[in-house]
Design a protein around this motif. Structure first.
Motif, PDB file in Angstrom:
ATOM      1  N   LYS A 174      32.693  37.398  36.017  1.00 63.55           N
ATOM      2  CA  LYS A 174      34.061  37.375  36.537  1.00 63.55           C
ATOM      3  C   LYS A 174      35.077  37.346  35.404  1.00 63.55           C
ATOM      4  CE  LYS A 174      34.753  35.045  40.218  1.00 63.55           C
ATOM      5  NZ  LYS A 174      34.935  33.941  41.201  1.00 63.55           N
ATOM      6  N   ARG A 175      34.810  36.545  34.379  1.00 63.53           N
ATOM      7  CA  ARG A 175      35.738  36.487  33.251  1.00 63.53           C
ATOM      8  C   ARG A 175      35.819  37.828  32.528  1.00 63.53           C
ATOM      9  NH1 ARG A 175      37.217  31.595  30.985  1.00 63.53           N
ATOM     10  NH2 ARG A 175      38.416  32.974  29.586  1.00 63.53           N
ATOM     11  N   SER A 228      35.119  40.758  33.796  1.00 62.61           N
ATOM     12  CA  SER A 228      35.743  41.741  34.687  1.00 62.61           C
ATOM     13  C   SER A 228      37.266  41.649  34.609  1.00 62.61           C
ATOM     14  CB  SER A 228      35.269  41.525  36.120  1.00 62.61           C
ATOM     15  OG  SER A 228      33.865  41.708  36.220  1.00 62.61           O
ATOM     16  N   SER A 244      30.831  43.859  31.790  1.00 55.58           N
ATOM     17  CA  SER A 244      30.567  42.913  32.872  1.00 55.58           C
ATOM     18  C   SER A 244      29.264  43.254  33.589  1.00 55.58           C
ATOM     19  CB  SER A 244      31.730  42.899  33.863  1.00 55.58           C
ATOM     20  OG  SER A 244      31.904  44.176  34.449  1.00 55.58           O
ATOM     21  N   GLN A 252      27.587  34.358  37.026  1.00 55.49           N
ATOM     22  CA  GLN A 252      28.708  34.690  37.901  1.00 55.49           C
ATOM     23  C   GLN A 252      30.037  34.408  37.215  1.00 55.49           C
ATOM     24  OE1 GLN A 252      28.668  36.141  40.893  1.00 55.49           O
ATOM     25  NE2 GLN A 252      26.440  36.279  40.932  1.00 55.49           N
ATOM     26  N   TRP A 253      30.125  33.267  36.547  1.00 51.63           N
ATOM     27  CA  TRP A 253      31.361  32.924  35.853  1.00 51.63           C
ATOM     28  C   TRP A 253      31.652  33.907  34.722  1.00 51.63           C
ATOM     29  CZ3 TRP A 253      31.998  31.427  30.698  1.00 51.63           C
ATOM     30  CH2 TRP A 253      33.277  30.960  30.364  1.00 51.63           C
TER      31      TRP A 253
END
Length: 315
Positions: free
Chosen positions: A309-310, A312, A226, A305-306
């Protein structure tokens, strides 16, 4: 533990402490909001300045490459193509180099002193001004790689991407100078991400019998993915918006050619070259191009950002 927490919440706080807390809260919210306000203000100004060109050309502006201030006809496809191609291809080269360098200086492959020296050199590379890198690209890098580019043309000129002879500045040298500029970003963030991986994961991998590269590929990189992806997306945004070094070496040609050996253009380079002397419809067209660049950069950041986050949540 719960009793001490209750006593902490029930303690008597002096009025001055409450004033400081409330003041800090409002100051923090105000400063954070200013970032969004400035961003939207820039977006609105650029959008407002591009309305004339939007009304005249519409989406045709994105797919035509006729940039002719004399006839007052404009199309930004060449610059858009150059921006996307130089950014993505530089990323394709820089990601393996950057992540590989980060692995090399975080793992116990060479002595710590040498690893620290390499890390400092990578960080110093990021401190070199872009205009200096542009001069280096013109006088050192481009003459050095020209024989290789001529070989590519002589061998693969039947391919559209190598269909024109290298004559000096072009898209390929611009890609390589972008690699030099984004490499420190990818390496530094990847190194920090790898350093934050708990050592117990590495030891557990060795405990079940894996090799060093098995631990790196199957444990360490997935655990740090990430942060690495975030660094890659940050480097992509830097590559899309880089101006001076690319302007000096790409050739600044508005004639479209799919060849990487031919002179090309990017949106940022076009703005830097023409905005100072532009007037009339050219200003609005340049604003339109700038608005497109902002939308592309915003899309990259939202996607980053998307994706972070996925990843992570997954790892």
């Amino acid at each position: 533990m719960s009793e001490s927490k209750e006593l902490y919440l029930l303690r008597r706080r002096p009025p001055s402490e409450k004033v400081v807390d409330v003041s800090f809260k409002y100051v923090a919210v105000t400063l954070a909001s200013m970032v969004a306000v400035v961003l939207f203000a820039i977006l609105i100004v650029v959008f407002w300045g591009s309305l004339e060109s939007m009304g005249r050309y519409g989406l045709e502006f994105l797919v035509t490459s006729n940039w002719n201030p004399v006839d007052d006809e404009y199309g930004a496809f060449t610059a858009i193509y150059g921006t996307i191609v130089t950014s993505l291809l530089s990323l394709l080269i820089a990601v393996p180099l950057g992540v590989g360098t980060a692995v090399f200086i975080t793992e116990n492959i060479i002595p710590l002193r040498i690893r620290n020296v390499i890390g400092v050199m990578v960080e110093l590379l990021a401190a070199i001004p872009s205009v200096v890198l542009g001069l280096w690209a013109i006088f050192v890098m481009e003459p050095f790689i020209r024989p290789f580019l001529e070989f590519l043309y002589a061998t693969f000129k039947w391919l559209p991407i190598f269909s024109s002879p290298p004559i000096g500045p072009g898209t390929a040298p611009a890609i390589l100078i972008l690699v030099v500029m984004i490499l420190p970003i990818i390496t530094s963030i990847s190194r920090d991400s790898l350093n934050q991986v708990p050592d117990k994961l590495r030891q557990a991998a060795y405990g079940v019998g894996t090799t060093r590269w098995g631990a790196i590929l199957n444990v360490l990189l997935p655990a740090a993915i990430s942060g690495i992806v975030g660094g890659v997306m940050l480097a992509l945004g830097r590559a899309m918006g880089e101006t001076m070094a690319v302007t000096m070496i790409i050739g600044n040609s508005n004639n479209f050619s799919p060849s990487l050996l031919a002179p090309g253009n990017t949106i940022a380079a076009m703005l830097a070259n023409q905005f100072g002397e532009a007037d009339g419809g050219q200003v609005s067209s340049l604003m339109y191009a700038a608005f497109i660049l902002m939308i592309l950069s915003l899309a990259v950041n939202v996607f980053a950002q998307w994706l972070v986050k996925r990843l992570s949540l997954k790892y």
